[in-house]
Design a protein around this motif. Structure first.
Motif, PDB file in Angstrom:
ATOM      1  N   HIS A 480       0.828  -1.211   0.000  1.00 55.64           N
ATOM      2  CA  HIS A 480       0.000   0.000   0.000  1.00 55.64           C
ATOM      3  C   HIS A 480       0.862   1.261   0.000  1.00 55.64           C
ATOM      4  CE1 HIS A 480       0.206  -1.259   4.323  1.00 55.64           C
ATOM      5  NE2 HIS A 480       0.309   0.028   4.576  1.00 55.64           N
ATOM      6  N   GLY A 481       2.063   1.181   0.586  1.00 56.18           N
ATOM      7  CA  GLY A 481       2.982   2.309   0.495  1.00 56.18           C
ATOM      8  C   GLY A 481       3.424   2.555  -0.932  1.00 56.18           C
ATOM      9  N   ALA A 482       3.691   1.480  -1.663  1.00 52.45           N
ATOM     10  CA  ALA A 482       4.079   1.603  -3.072  1.00 52.45           C
ATOM     11  C   ALA A 482       2.949   2.217  -3.894  1.00 52.45           C
ATOM     12  CB  ALA A 482       4.458   0.236  -3.633  1.00 52.45           C
ATOM     13  N   LEU A 483       1.719   1.763  -3.653  1.00 54.20           N
ATOM     14  CA  LEU A 483       0.573   2.297  -4.397  1.00 54.20           C
ATOM     15  C   LEU A 483       0.367   3.773  -4.105  1.00 54.20           C
ATOM     16  CD1 LEU A 483      -1.894   1.945  -6.210  1.00 54.20           C
ATOM     17  CD2 LEU A 483      -3.161   1.098  -4.221  1.00 54.20           C
ATOM     18  N   LEU A 484       0.432   4.134  -2.837  1.00 56.83           N
ATOM     19  CA  LEU A 484       0.267   5.544  -2.464  1.00 56.83           C
ATOM     20  C   LEU A 484       1.344   6.417  -3.091  1.00 56.83           C
ATOM     21  CD1 LEU A 484      -0.683   5.143   1.300  1.00 56.83           C
ATOM     22  CD2 LEU A 484      -2.148   6.039  -0.516  1.00 56.83           C
ATOM     23  N   ALA A 485       2.572   5.903  -3.159  1.00 54.12           N
ATOM     24  CA  ALA A 485       3.660   6.671  -3.773  1.00 54.12           C
ATOM     25  C   ALA A 485       3.409   6.875  -5.259  1.00 54.12           C
ATOM     26  CB  ALA A 485       4.993   5.960  -3.543  1.00 54.12           C
ATOM     27  N   GLY A 486       2.900   5.855  -5.936  1.00 55.07           N
ATOM     28  CA  GLY A 486       2.569   6.002  -7.352  1.00 55.07           C
ATOM     29  C   GLY A 486       1.467   7.029  -7.566  1.00 55.07           C
ATOM     30  N   TRP A 487       0.444   6.973  -6.744  1.00 54.14           N
ATOM     31  CA  TRP A 487      -0.632   7.982  -6.829  1.00 54.14           C
ATOM     32  C   TRP A 487      -0.090   9.385  -6.576  1.00 54.14           C
ATOM     33  CZ3 TRP A 487      -5.130   5.444  -3.565  1.00 54.14           C
ATOM     34  CH2 TRP A 487      -5.708   4.405  -4.315  1.00 54.14           C
ATOM     35  N   ARG A 488       0.772   9.485  -5.567  1.00 62.18           N
ATOM     36  CA  ARG A 488       1.330  10.794  -5.201  1.00 62.18           C
ATOM     37  C   ARG A 488       2.063  11.430  -6.370  1.00 62.18           C
ATOM     38  NH1 ARG A 488       5.629   9.340  -1.689  1.00 62.18           N
ATOM     39  NH2 ARG A 488       6.867   9.337  -3.605  1.00 62.18           N
ATOM     40  N   GLU A 489       2.880  10.650  -7.070  1.00 64.80           N
ATOM     41  CA  GLU A 489       3.659  11.224  -8.171  1.00 64.80           C
ATOM     42  C   GLU A 489       2.781  11.536  -9.370  1.00 64.80           C
ATOM     43  OE1 GLU A 489       6.693  12.251  -7.485  1.00 64.80           O
ATOM     44  OE2 GLU A 489       6.133  11.425  -5.536  1.00 64.80           O
ATOM     45  N   ALA A 490       1.768  10.717  -9.613  1.00 66.80           N
ATOM     46  CA  ALA A 490       0.819  11.042 -10.684  1.00 66.80           C
ATOM     47  C   ALA A 490       0.101  12.345 -10.371  1.00 66.80           C
ATOM     48  CB  ALA A 490      -0.182   9.901 -10.854  1.00 66.80           C
ATOM     49  N   GLU A 491      -0.271  12.526  -9.114  1.00 67.10           N
ATOM     50  CA  GLU A 491      -0.997  13.737  -8.730  1.00 67.10           C
ATOM     51  C   GLU A 491      -0.120  14.978  -8.782  1.00 67.10           C
ATOM     52  OE1 GLU A 491      -2.604  12.474  -5.033  1.00 67.10           O
ATOM     53  OE2 GLU A 491      -4.219  11.330  -5.979  1.00 67.10           O
ATOM     54  N   ARG A 492       1.194  14.796  -8.594  1.00 66.05           N
ATOM     55  CA  ARG A 492       2.092  15.950  -8.783  1.00 66.05           C
ATOM     56  C   ARG A 492       1.953  16.476 -10.211  1.00 66.05           C
ATOM     57  NH1 ARG A 492       6.268  16.308  -4.616  1.00 66.05           N
ATOM     58  NH2 ARG A 492       6.944  14.229  -3.946  1.00 66.05           N
ATOM     59  N   ILE A 493       1.953  15.542 -11.165  1.00 68.34           N
ATOM     60  CA  ILE A 493       1.863  15.933 -12.574  1.00 68.34           C
ATOM     61  C   ILE A 493       0.488  16.524 -12.874  1.00 68.34           C
ATOM     62  CG2 ILE A 493       1.908  15.066 -14.946  1.00 68.34           C
ATOM     63  CD1 ILE A 493       3.930  12.942 -13.986  1.00 68.34           C
ATOM     64  N   ILE A 494      -0.556  15.881 -12.378  1.00 70.97           N
ATOM     65  CA  ILE A 494      -1.918  16.361 -12.616  1.00 70.97           C
ATOM     66  C   ILE A 494      -2.092  17.769 -12.060  1.00 70.97           C
ATOM     67  CG2 ILE A 494      -4.354  15.984 -12.048  1.00 70.97           C
ATOM     68  CD1 ILE A 494      -3.631  12.944 -11.940  1.00 70.97           C
ATOM     69  N   SER A 495      -1.678  17.973 -10.821  1.00 67.43           N
ATOM     70  CA  SER A 495      -1.879  19.286 -10.192  1.00 67.43           C
ATOM     71  C   SER A 495      -0.943  20.336 -10.767  1.00 67.43           C
ATOM     72  CB  SER A 495      -1.683  19.176  -8.677  1.00 67.43           C
ATOM     73  OG  SER A 495      -0.374  18.761  -8.364  1.00 67.43           O
ATOM     74  N   HIS A 496       0.152  19.912 -11.409  1.00 65.82           N
ATOM     75  CA  HIS A 496       1.045  20.871 -12.065  1.00 65.82           C
ATOM     76  C   HIS A 496       0.312  21.609 -13.193  1.00 65.82           C
ATOM     77  CE1 HIS A 496       4.605  22.587 -13.915  1.00 65.82           C
ATOM     78  NE2 HIS A 496       4.356  21.955 -15.052  1.00 65.82           N
ATOM     79  N   TYR A 497      -0.578  20.879 -13.862  1.00 67.37           N
ATOM     80  CA  TYR A 497      -1.325  21.501 -14.957  1.00 67.37           C
ATOM     81  C   TYR A 497      -2.677  22.056 -14.513  1.00 67.37           C
ATOM     82  CZ  TYR A 497       2.200  19.274 -17.857  1.00 67.37           C
ATOM     83  OH  TYR A 497       3.397  18.894 -18.423  1.00 67.37           O
ATOM     84  N   ALA A 498      -3.200  21.543 -13.416  1.00 67.77           N
ATOM     85  CA  ALA A 498      -4.479  22.045 -12.890  1.00 67.77           C
ATOM     86  C   ALA A 498      -4.387  22.056 -11.374  1.00 67.77           C
ATOM     87  CB  ALA A 498      -5.627  21.165 -13.357  1.00 67.77           C
ATOM     88  N   PRO A 499      -3.665  23.008 -10.800  1.00 63.72           N
ATOM     89  CA  PRO A 499      -3.311  22.970  -9.378  1.00 63.72           C
ATOM     90  C   PRO A 499      -4.488  23.017  -8.416  1.00 63.72           C
ATOM     91  CG  PRO A 499      -2.736  25.085 -10.352  1.00 63.72           C
ATOM     92  CD  PRO A 499      -3.087  24.181 -11.484  1.00 63.72           C
ATOM     93  N   LEU A 500      -5.642  23.449  -8.836  1.00 65.17           N
ATOM     94  CA  LEU A 500      -6.768  23.565  -7.912  1.00 65.17           C
ATOM     95  C   LEU A 500      -7.828  22.501  -8.157  1.00 65.17           C
ATOM     96  CD1 LEU A 500      -7.243  27.438  -7.925  1.00 65.17           C
ATOM     97  CD2 LEU A 500      -5.914  26.051  -6.335  1.00 65.17           C
ATOM     98  N   THR A 501      -7.537  21.560  -9.011  1.00 68.41           N
ATOM     99  CA  THR A 501      -8.595  20.652  -9.455  1.00 68.41           C
ATOM    100  C   THR A 501      -8.607  19.320  -8.737  1.00 68.41           C
ATOM    101  OG1 THR A 501      -8.375  21.651 -11.636  1.00 68.41           O
ATOM    102  CG2 THR A 501      -9.654  19.616 -11.496  1.00 68.41           C
ATOM    103  N   PHE A 502      -7.439  18.811  -8.354  1.00 69.45           N
ATOM    104  CA  PHE A 502      -7.393  17.445  -7.842  1.00 69.45           C
ATOM    105  C   PHE A 502      -6.689  17.387  -6.489  1.00 69.45           C
ATOM    106  CE2 PHE A 502      -7.299  17.283 -12.484  1.00 69.45           C
ATOM    107  CZ  PHE A 502      -8.469  16.592 -12.702  1.00 69.45           C
ATOM    108  N   PRO A 503      -7.414  17.661  -5.401  1.00 66.38           N
ATOM    109  CA  PRO A 503      -6.798  17.650  -4.081  1.00 66.38           C
ATOM    110  C   PRO A 503      -6.706  16.272  -3.452  1.00 66.38           C
ATOM    111  CG  PRO A 503      -9.094  18.259  -3.882  1.00 66.38           C
ATOM    112  CD  PRO A 503      -8.828  18.078  -5.359  1.00 66.38           C
ATOM    113  N   GLU A 504      -7.239  15.215  -4.082  1.00 62.14           N
ATOM    114  CA  GLU A 504      -7.363  13.909  -3.450  1.00 62.14           C
ATOM    115  C   GLU A 504      -6.014  13.300  -3.137  1.00 62.14           C
ATOM    116  OE1 GLU A 504      -8.798   9.382  -4.571  1.00 62.14           O
ATOM    117  OE2 GLU A 504      -9.285  11.041  -5.903  1.00 62.14           O
ATOM    118  N   THR A 505      -5.911  12.701  -1.963  1.00 65.04           N
ATOM    119  CA  THR A 505      -4.753  11.865  -1.602  1.00 65.04           C
ATOM    120  C   THR A 505      -5.281  10.581  -1.013  1.00 65.04           C
ATOM    121  OG1 THR A 505      -4.604  12.851   0.600  1.00 65.04           O
ATOM    122  CG2 THR A 505      -3.243  13.835  -1.140  1.00 65.04           C
ATOM    123  N   GLY A 506      -4.551   9.542  -1.155  1.00 64.60           N
ATOM    124  CA  GLY A 506      -4.998   8.253  -0.637  1.00 64.60           C
ATOM    125  C   GLY A 506      -4.076   7.710   0.414  1.00 64.60           C
ATOM    126  N   GLY A 507      -4.487   6.932   1.106  1.00 59.12           N
ATOM    127  CA  GLY A 507      -3.723   6.198   2.032  1.00 59.12           C
ATOM    128  C   GLY A 507      -4.441   4.856   2.175  1.00 59.12           C
TER     129      GLY A 507
END
Length: 510
Positions: A480-507
């Motif tokens: 689950h740590g590996a999965l969360l890390a993958g989501w985290r890095e994808a969300e960095r890219i997503i929020s880079h282009y739309a910084p106010l659109t995707f606040p979700e984080t998982g654990g």
């Protein structure tokens, strides 16, 4: 408009384990259509690896979902795909909190070939578990002067002190010291380290456990990987595609595609070069340790290299044994071996060639029996585990057979079949998972997870991003740590282009 342009960005994900798959799915679900996953081996899953052995699904890699509750994203995914049995998904199972150590029913055997009463072992086991819990508490406290640098040093000194105060005969005292030794070897497997003397006392409690009684996949852990792959566009993953070097801050004219210049160029072993706007690197910490000077060009900044060196990455292997009939009791869930000549506390062996099998603390009983028959899973960590990998199959079978015969006192007992994992010699892992080594801290995990270029650079941001369980605080070493890390890095890219659109984080540990 910026987000629409972002959807055209080229993203290359290196590694098709849980972290890489998680990142790819998150990006695709948010509309990114130029995503490519390159995997060095011929299969997906990374350190999730299921074998079909005699009609039975055996986990060569990750074994459990650790902490199967709603906070665990692997558990939620497995539930959504319908991959778990009914018992594992009940609210009762999710609410049980075992603090990372399931209460297995034990059988204890000694090296003189006798079964040892739990009444004799329980006092030492209780002392050990109390000290292990105490060692986890130093992370949350502000201690200028710790009682020891490592978990091993702390437990050994305190255990000697506590057991030395007991008014028991010499034989009982030595037996209880052997109990602590065995449990230290078991914790080496849990932590994925050679010795608990290498695990940082101050940082040990950084790892966070989740509630829920650990559960397994009836159809194998790889079933989750297959479901995730099916949710990706076809042909998004390229197999047998090892990466030689990731060139970032790239000004080379080769980093062009359709007239566009890219900041990153992924150079593969087979000669193919893949231009990218962003690369998410999800290789194991073992690979980063081996290839930190060559995997990226320019080389990684000094603070990132230092953190890679500071963090620990060890080997934990399994040895599966199948029997015609069980030699353990019907309610037994775990078998411990006590070496009666180990009167000094040590969780390593002095002579690998002669005594490597002493590091094999025992076996978990594979259950339910309806699924596995009479099968055990042995656990061995550290340099002894790495030595075991290099033995021939005949040498391995002979060694474990003699070990079982010695501890059971039965000179005829023979496993039907023996199967082992070999993670240290896997060229795409070089071990099992991350632990907090002496001298490392949470900042090292943060440094490892920080994208390149570093903050403050004038170069294009988010060129190389880092995923994988080693970058996940406080869930390093887990699926689950590996999965969360993958989501985290994808969300960095997503929020880079739309910084106010995707606040979700998982654990789970592997």
């Amino acid at each position: 408009m910026a987000f629409l342009q972002g959807l055209d960005s080229h993203v290359v994900i290196v590694g098709c384990g849980m972290s890489g798959l998680g990142a790819a799915l998150r990006l695709v679900q948010h509309g990114f259509h130029n995503v490519r996953v390159v995997e060095a081996s011929d299969r997906a899953g990374g350190r999730i690896k299921t074998a079909l052995w005699g009609g039975k699904f055996l986990e060569i890699g990750a074994n459990w979902i650790h902490g199967p509750c709603q906070e665990n994203p692997v558990f939620r995914l497995a539930c959504n795909y319908g991959l778990l049995d009914e018992k594992s998904t009940t609210e009762e199972n999710q609410s049980i909190d075992v603090d990372g150590h399931p209460p297995f029913v034990p059988n204890w055997f000694s090296s003189s070939g006798r079964k040892v009463s739990v009444d004799l072992t329980k006092p030492a086991a209780m002392v050990y578990m109390s000290l292990l819990q105490e060692s986890q508490g130093f992370f949350a406290q502000d201690h200028e002067h710790l009682p020891a640098r490592s978990v091993g040093e702390f437990i050994k000194s305190k255990a000697l002190e506590a057991l030395g105060e007991e008014q028991v005969d010499k034989g009982t005292k030595e037996l209880r010291l052997a109990v602590v030794n065995t449990l230290l070897k078991a914790e080496c497997c849990v932590s994925g380290t050679h010795t608990m003397d290498d695990v940082c006392l101050k940082s040990f409690g950084m790892y966070k456990t989740l509630p829920g009684l650990d559960c397994t996949f009836p159809g194998g852990y790889e079933g989750l990987i297959r479901c995730m792959i099916q949710d990706l566009p076809k042909d998004i993953v390229s197999y047998n595609k090892p990466v030689k070097c990731i060139h970032w801050n790239c000004t080379d004219q080769k980093a062009k595609n359709s007239g566009k210049t890219f900041p990153v160029l992924v150079e593969c072993d087979d000669g193919e070069t893949i231009p990218a706007d962003h690369v998410i690197l999800t290789v194991s910490l073992g690979v980063l340790k081996r290839k930190q000077k060559t995997l990226l060009s320019p080389e990684m900044p000094p603070q990132k290299v230092e953190s890679i060196q500071n963090l620990g990455f060890g080997t934990n292997n399994k040895i599966f044994l199948e029997f015609e009939e069980p030699f353990w009791e019907p309610d037994c869930e775990i078998i411990f071996f006590l070496w009666e000549d180990e009167t000094e506390l040590s969780d390593v062996v002095s002579d690998l060639e002669r005594f490597w099998m002493k590091k094999l603390f025992g076996f978990t009983v594979m259950s339910p029996a309806e699924r596995y028959g009479h099968m055990l899973c042995g656990w061995i960590a550290g340099c002894e585990s790495e030595y075991m990998e290099a033995l021939s199959q005949m040498e391995l079978e002979s060694a474990v057979t003699q070990l079982i015969r010695r501890f059971t006192g039965n000179p005829t007992i023979t496993p039907k079949r023996v199967l082992r994992s070999q993670w240290y010699h896997d060229p795409y892992t070089y071990g099992s998972y991350t632990y907090v080594a002496k001298g490392c801290c949470g900042q090292d995990i943060e440094n490892l997870a920080e994208p390149l270029p570093l903050k403050g650079s004038q170069s294009k941001p988010l060129q190389v991003l880092f995923g994988g369980e080693a970058t996940s605080q406080p869930f390093f070493s887990t699926v689950h740590g590996a999965l969360l890390a993958g989501w985290r890095e994808a969300e960095r890219i997503i929020s880079h282009y739309a910084p106010l659109t995707f606040p979700e984080t998982g654990g789970s540990k592997l």
